[in-house]
Design an enzyme around this catalytic site. Sequence first.
Site, short mmCIF file in Angstrom:
data_model
loop_
_atom_site.label_atom_id
_atom_site.label_comp_id
_atom_site.label_asym_id
_atom_site.label_seq_id
_atom_site.Cartn_x
_atom_site.Cartn_y
_atom_site.Cartn_z
N ILE A 95 0.84 -1.21 0.00
CA ILE A 95 0.00 0.00 0.00
C ILE A 95 0.87 1.26 0.00
O ILE A 95 1.87 1.35 0.71
CB ILE A 95 -0.93 -0.01 1.24
CG1 ILE A 95 -1.92 -1.18 1.16
CG2 ILE A 95 -1.65 1.32 1.41
CD1 ILE A 95 -2.97 -1.10 0.08
N HIS A 112 -3.54 -2.21 -13.60
CA HIS A 112 -4.41 -3.18 -12.93
C HIS A 112 -4.96 -4.15 -13.96
O HIS A 112 -5.41 -3.72 -15.03
CB HIS A 112 -5.55 -2.43 -12.22
CG HIS A 112 -6.45 -3.37 -11.49
ND1 HIS A 112 -6.07 -3.97 -10.30
CD2 HIS A 112 -7.68 -3.84 -11.79
CE1 HIS A 112 -7.05 -4.77 -9.91
NE2 HIS A 112 -8.03 -4.72 -10.80
C1 GRF Z 1 0.20 -7.50 -13.55
O1 GRF Z 1 -0.86 -8.34 -13.90
C2 GRF Z 1 -0.30 -6.16 -13.12
O2 GRF Z 1 -1.47 -5.78 -13.77
C3 GRF Z 1 -0.56 -6.35 -11.65
O3 GRF Z 1 0.46 -7.20 -11.22
C4 GRF Z 1 0.95 -7.99 -12.31
C5 GRF Z 1 2.42 -7.74 -12.39
O4 GRF Z 1 3.04 -8.55 -13.35
N1 GRF Z 1 -0.61 -5.08 -10.97
P1 GRF Z 1 4.58 -8.36 -13.66
O5 GRF Z 1 5.33 -8.46 -12.35
O6 GRF Z 1 4.76 -7.02 -14.30
O7 GRF Z 1 4.90 -9.49 -14.59
#
Ligand code: GRF
Length: 206
Positions: A95, A112
């Site tokens: 957070i 996200h």
């Molecule tokens: C992704 O799916 C992103 O949307 C979410 O966490 C995941 C991170 O993936 N917030 P990575 O570590 O960039 O492969």
Amino acid sequence: MADLLKLGILISGNGSNLQSIIDNIEKGSLKAIIKIVISNNPEAYGITRAKKHGIPVVVLKNGDFKNKEEFNLELIRILKNNYVDLVILAGFMRIITPTLLKAFPHKIMNIHPALLPSFPGIHGQKQALEYGVKLSGCTVHFVDEGVDTGPIIIQSAVQVFDDDTEETLAARILEEEHRIYPQAIQFFAEGKIEIKGRKVRIKTEK
Ligand code: GRF
């Protein structure tokens, strides 16, 4: 080099979004420089990715700090020491406190894996599958005090198929994440992002 947007990227895991940002910088489609990668997980594979490209990495273990605020104060210190213009959350599982938001107003982006405001929080892909939506996708947004509630910069939709698993859907969404996150950062670098309340407009000409 002086006019390149200076990024600080926060990760906790695989770092495939970090990789897509690195790749876009290296091929010249993103005019930015990654000044520092910060991971709160010493095992994050993203650390290896950053080091391969000669990017400085700092590991801040959650347990080394009294509380979230102390952790965030250290984040601010490192980001400011590196003259970071824009903070990029790329799979960062911690957070962000109001102190960090105040230190970087409208200068923290997150990605996200769902079409916000649907399915915020963790496991966005699983939530979408369980709900039975036919379209899901990903959202790049500015971070505010809420969980995945900040002004939306870019979204991209993907189809959800009957035989999707959490993994297959996540993989399809990730492909779009890797396309729109560098794009949103480039819009920021070009000064094309205008925020009014919770609405973001991408200026077509400067
Ligand atoms: C992704 O799916 C992103 O949307 C979410 O966490 C995941 C991170 O993936 N917030 P990575 O570590 O960039 O492969």
